[in-house]
Design a protein around this motif. Sequence first.
Motif, PDB file in Angstrom:
ATOM      1  N   LEU A   1     -12.782   4.007  -2.335  1.00 52.10           N
ATOM      2  CA  LEU A   1     -11.997   5.116  -2.881  1.00 52.10           C
ATOM      3  C   LEU A   1     -10.646   5.238  -2.176  1.00 52.10           C
ATOM      4  N   SER A   2     -10.631   5.082  -0.862  1.00 52.02           N
ATOM      5  CA  SER A   2      -9.356   5.191  -0.154  1.00 52.02           C
ATOM      6  C   SER A   2      -8.431   4.020  -0.480  1.00 52.02           C
ATOM      7  N   ASP A   3      -9.019   2.849  -0.737  1.00 51.00           N
ATOM      8  CA  ASP A   3      -8.207   1.703  -1.145  1.00 51.00           C
ATOM      9  C   ASP A   3      -7.582   1.974  -2.511  1.00 51.00           C
ATOM     10  N   ALA A   4      -8.383   2.530  -3.424  1.00 58.60           N
ATOM     11  CA  ALA A   4      -7.860   2.881  -4.744  1.00 58.60           C
ATOM     12  C   ALA A   4      -6.757   3.934  -4.627  1.00 58.60           C
ATOM     13  N   TRP A   5      -6.940   4.888  -3.714  1.00 65.55           N
ATOM     14  CA  TRP A   5      -5.940   5.949  -3.521  1.00 65.55           C
ATOM     15  C   TRP A   5      -4.576   5.363  -3.155  1.00 65.55           C
ATOM     16  N   GLN A   6      -4.588   4.332  -2.324  1.00 70.18           N
ATOM     17  CA  GLN A   6      -3.347   3.716  -1.867  1.00 70.18           C
ATOM     18  C   GLN A   6      -2.750   2.731  -2.867  1.00 70.18           C
ATOM     19  N   LYS A   7      -3.491   2.452  -3.949  1.00 69.98           N
ATOM     20  CA  LYS A   7      -3.030   1.446  -4.898  1.00 69.98           C
ATOM     21  C   LYS A   7      -3.006   1.969  -6.334  1.00 69.98           C
TER      22      LYS A   7
ATOM     23  N   TYR B   1      -8.848  -0.155 -14.355  1.00 67.84           N
ATOM     24  CA  TYR B   1      -8.209   1.118 -14.030  1.00 67.84           C
ATOM     25  C   TYR B   1      -6.714   0.999 -13.727  1.00 67.84           C
ATOM     26  N   GLY B   2      -6.154  -0.188 -13.850  1.00 68.12           N
ATOM     27  CA  GLY B   2      -4.725  -0.354 -13.654  1.00 68.12           C
ATOM     28  C   GLY B   2      -4.274  -0.248 -12.209  1.00 68.12           C
ATOM     29  N   LEU B   3      -5.176  -0.527 -11.268  1.00 65.54           N
ATOM     30  CA  LEU B   3      -4.806  -0.510  -9.855  1.00 65.54           C
ATOM     31  C   LEU B   3      -4.098  -1.805  -9.488  1.00 65.54           C
TER      32      LEU B   3
ATOM     33  N   ARG C   1       0.830  -1.206   0.000  1.00 65.64           N
ATOM     34  CA  ARG C   1       0.000   0.000   0.000  1.00 65.64           C
ATOM     35  C   ARG C   1       0.866   1.257   0.000  1.00 65.64           C
ATOM     36  N   ALA C   2       0.452   2.248  -0.755  1.00 70.17           N
ATOM     37  CA  ALA C   2       1.078   3.561  -0.663  1.00 70.17           C
ATOM     38  C   ALA C   2       0.489   4.276   0.551  1.00 70.17           C
ATOM     39  N   PRO C   3       1.147   5.306   1.071  1.00 72.63           N
ATOM     40  CA  PRO C   3       0.603   6.048   2.212  1.00 72.63           C
ATOM     41  C   PRO C   3      -0.726   6.710   1.863  1.00 72.63           C
ATOM     42  N   MET C   4      -1.528   6.976   2.892  1.00 73.24           N
ATOM     43  CA  MET C   4      -2.805   7.666   2.705  1.00 73.24           C
ATOM     44  C   MET C   4      -2.607   9.172   2.532  1.00 73.24           C
ATOM     45  N   THR C   5      -1.376   9.620   2.553  1.00 70.72           N
ATOM     46  CA  THR C   5      -1.070  11.054   2.477  1.00 70.72           C
ATOM     47  C   THR C   5      -1.833  11.740   1.351  1.00 70.72           C
ATOM     48  N   GLY C   6      -2.541  12.798   1.689  1.00 71.16           N
ATOM     49  CA  GLY C   6      -3.242  13.592   0.687  1.00 71.16           C
ATOM     50  C   GLY C   6      -4.629  13.104   0.347  1.00 71.16           C
TER      51      GLY C   6
END
Length: 351
Positions: free
Chosen positions: A180-186, A247-249, A98-103
């Motif tokens: 949406l937050s899962d997509a944000w991190q991926k 979406y390439g996630l 996972r990428a950080p939730m930053t932003g």
Amino acid sequence: MIRRPDSCWPAFAGLVLLVATTSGCMPANADSPAFSTLTGSVDPEGRQPTAASAVPAGTTGPASTTSPEPAPRPSAPTTTVRPGTAVTTLAVLRVKGRAPMTGYDRGEFGQAWADTDRNGCDTRNDILRRDLAPFTLKAGTNGCLVLTGTLLDPYTGKKIGFVRGSGTSSAVQVDHVVALSDAWQKGAQQWSTARRTAFANDPLNLLAVDGPTNARKGDGDAATWLPPRKAVRCSYVARQVAVKHRYGLWVTAAERDAVIRVLSSCPGQALPRASASVPLGGGRVTTGPAPTRAAASPTPSGTKTRSSETDPRFGTCREANAAGYGPYRRGADPEYDWYQDRDDDGLVCER
């Protein structure tokens, strides 16, 4: 049988993925279509082994006609999973942490329930019309706004009555299957706002579901949450795979393994088809009863009040008002930031 390093291939509960993985491992015939099998083996085209291919190594020709061959022993049944199924599509998704939730902020995915398909109706009502049966529509909304309906909830199997109103609308919520937050991190934090808005409003990623169950899901992926109704888990994870592929996630290793465990019981599970724009209408049009509203406590004369229920975040103030919500004050109500204060008077969604 294709020989490969065992470390290059995930195998769980008898499910073997003979496809390229994120580690870069490929079978010897890497240019063949991806496929998967449960027990036994098939060739790259999915054909069963022929008698010719079964000739023992070192044999120069057919067996002597004077020595009758023994009757062939029955072989174990083989299930071939062809390209385009959930399990083969899963295998081509990238696997990363996972990428950080930053932003992260809901606003990064555009206006909530925007009319991205330009049919004159917000996405939430589009999904309610698609998933409720039967339903009624409010007169004067061009076949858009759903007043009442019945949902057969996919997550629990329960029948849920939907009645639009401040105290009742939340019984049925529209779930982002890939949160949406899962997509944000991926991967989504690298997208443009337009692409994130399209993602947040894509019918492929949306289901009308039981509100409390959706709240318990939160932003979980398949590794942390699955529908309590086991019969729908195969189609649920297949939808997540379809959305992430479209979406390439990416997926995490734990998420991939959880999806594989589910799909091991349904290796032929197909991907859901991408949904087209939901047509307007389809229900009985009625003026309907006045929207139900939670009782408001007495307030000083001239003071406007808001509903005691949480706004489910409508696409526009007009829709919020029609459901009995608003107004919202700057600095007092969190919903204020969800809508546009065009006259900058510190109040939105006035009625």
